[in-house]
Each structure stands twice: as C-alpha cells, then as structure tokens.
Design an enzyme around this catalytic site. Sequence first.
Site, short mmCIF file in Angstrom:
data_model
loop_
_atom_site.label_atom_id
_atom_site.label_comp_id
_atom_site.label_asym_id
_atom_site.label_seq_id
_atom_site.Cartn_x
_atom_site.Cartn_y
_atom_site.Cartn_z
N ARG A 33 43.88 -88.85 -12.20
CA ARG A 33 43.37 -87.53 -12.59
C ARG A 33 44.49 -86.67 -13.18
O ARG A 33 44.27 -85.53 -13.57
CB ARG A 33 42.81 -86.78 -11.39
CG ARG A 33 41.76 -87.53 -10.64
CD ARG A 33 40.43 -87.53 -11.37
NE ARG A 33 39.64 -88.64 -10.88
CZ ARG A 33 38.38 -88.87 -11.18
NH1 ARG A 33 37.75 -88.07 -12.00
NH2 ARG A 33 37.75 -89.90 -10.69
N LYS A 83 56.48 -96.63 -7.69
CA LYS A 83 57.21 -95.54 -7.02
C LYS A 83 58.57 -95.98 -6.47
O LYS A 83 59.51 -95.18 -6.46
CB LYS A 83 56.36 -94.93 -5.91
CG LYS A 83 55.18 -94.11 -6.45
CD LYS A 83 54.42 -93.46 -5.32
CE LYS A 83 53.23 -92.66 -5.88
NZ LYS A 83 52.52 -91.93 -4.82
#
Length: 299
Positions: A33, A83
């Site tokens: 998003r 990450k």
Amino acid sequence: MTSSPDTQPLPAQRITGKARLAGVLGWPVGHSRSPLLHNYWLRRYGVDGAYVPLPVRPEAFETAVRGLQAAGFSGANVTVPHKEAAFRLADVLDESARATGSVNTLIFQDDGTIRGLSTDGDGFVASLRAAGVDLPAVSDATTGRRVLLLGAGGAARSVAVSLAAAGMEVCVTNRTRARADELAASLPGLSVCPWEEWEDRLGDYALLVNTTSLGMEGGPEPGFCPALERASAGLVVADIVYVPRVTPLMAEAQRRGLRTVGGLGMLLHQARLGFHAWFGVEPQVDAQTEAYVLASFSS
Ligand code: ATR
C-alpha cells in the site's frame, strides 16, 4: 474525525524534471500500500515528486539499490524479503535498525552514503499513542507495565524493541518456543511465556499485541480467536494485522468491552519518517489519510 474526509478533492500530482523520487523494493511488491499512501501525501502537500513500486528479486537487491542511487532517487522503502539485506547494505544505521537487524527505510545522503532506519516498531508505538493509549501509563497496579507479544518473527522484534524503549516490560510467546527464546536472548529485558499458557496468564498484562499472521485474511487458522476471559478490565488489545480491519481477536476483545487498536495505524505511521526525509514535508496521519487508504481495500 473531520467531516467527510474522503470528499475533499486532491490536487493533481506534480512531476516535473526536478521531481524527487522514491519507491518500495520488494518481491513480490504488488500487495504494498506504500505507493498509494506516499503518492496521496505527495498530492495532498503539492510536492513535486513520485513514489513507485520496485519489484526486485533477492539476488538483484544490491544492484537495484545502487542503480536507484545512481539515478538520483532520494531513497526507498524496503519490504519482504529484503529487510536484512538492506541492513547489511546501509553505511549508517539508526538505533532501532541496529537493535532489530533489519531496515525498512533507506535514505540516500548527499555525501553518497546510505542511511538505514527501521521504523515499523516506532510506527506501532506512534499508532497506539494516536489511538489514545498512553505508554507506559497504560499499566495499573496488577499488570504493571507488562506487555504480552504473540509471535517471534521480524515484526515481533521491531515491536518489542520500540515497546521496551517506551518503558514497557515485554514478554514474548510463540508457537515455536525456540524462536521466542532466541528473540528474548537477543534483546535485554525480554521474558518468555509458554504458548500453551498465555491465555491463562492474561490477567498479568496491560497490553496484548498480536504480531503473528493469525487472524489475517487468507492467513493460517482463519477462525483464530483466543478466549480472553482472564483479561484484566483495562487490557488493551492491539493487532498489527490490518486486513480485515477488525480481526477476530479484536472483535472478541470488543465484545468483552476491551479497548482495541488495529494494524492500519502502524502501516501509516511507519511511513512518516521516510516521506519526511525524501520529500522534505512532515506528513500527517489523520482521518483523511486513513479514509483514503481504507478505500483502496474495497477496490
Ligand atoms: P514476520 O517477520 O512478518 O513477523 P514470520 O517470521 O513468518 O513473519 O513470523 C510469523 C509469526 O506468526 C511467527 O511467530 C509464527 O510462529 P512460528 O514461529 O511458530 O512459526 C506465527 N504463526 C504463523 N502461523 C501460526 C499458527 N498457525 N499458529 C501460531 N502461530 C503462527
């Protein structure tokens, strides 16, 4: 709530030859998003800039980051599975990145170095505070400042670091005990509760946080809904899952009159630092922002 936040027209996006650029690196990245959110803020604040999805396979991660830097990007968000690779690549790390061993925000600095931040945990704490949950004052005489974290993955680690920094005492419980032990061993002050016992011990906690994928749409055990009958009256129940907006765990808590906080706020708050660093404006997480992002879940 401001009146009818979703009816206020947004200005058109401005992208000139001097536009500032950022994006999100992930594989896959289609579910993210972040492009929606950042481009909403760019329009709302009239910033000359753009934010794009960047689907990058794990083996191409470093090449992609160096390429973005060479192409004049201001930086990027980093999501699954990059990450840890972003943590290794960054030249300068903030404290939460060092504590979590992961980076979700890269900032390309003028001197050519890359700064890495981990903003998920602080975003979570900011979302609690925005929802009126005062940390560490949420505690009472019975519960003290104790938090029970469900889960021991990357999200649990970020949340644990930030809750501890906010003055809370964190206890972790996880289906696979070894992962909980590993997490507790790597962060000072963390304790472990056996997975089979957490429901019985719930009365000892001021805050319960679900960081697992339980309750997520399309996740494991769709009906996951633990008994909360041992909860203290003041227990706050937070879930980092944001689809559905009210998870079965939250619905059960609400049925018992407990305060709940959903995962959407964490998604919005974790984005603020990066936006500010890349585009030079401090964005607000307000009812209008929330309504705009929420509208995308039904489309
Ligand atoms: P993330 O980095 O997003 O936190 P993760 O590392 O895959 O993701 O962790 C997912 C968490 O959900 C883990 O704590 C996992 O428990 P295990 O370590 O035992 O796998 C938890 N989880 C996933 N499915 C579960 C289930 N059916 N029951 C209990 N816990 C579950």
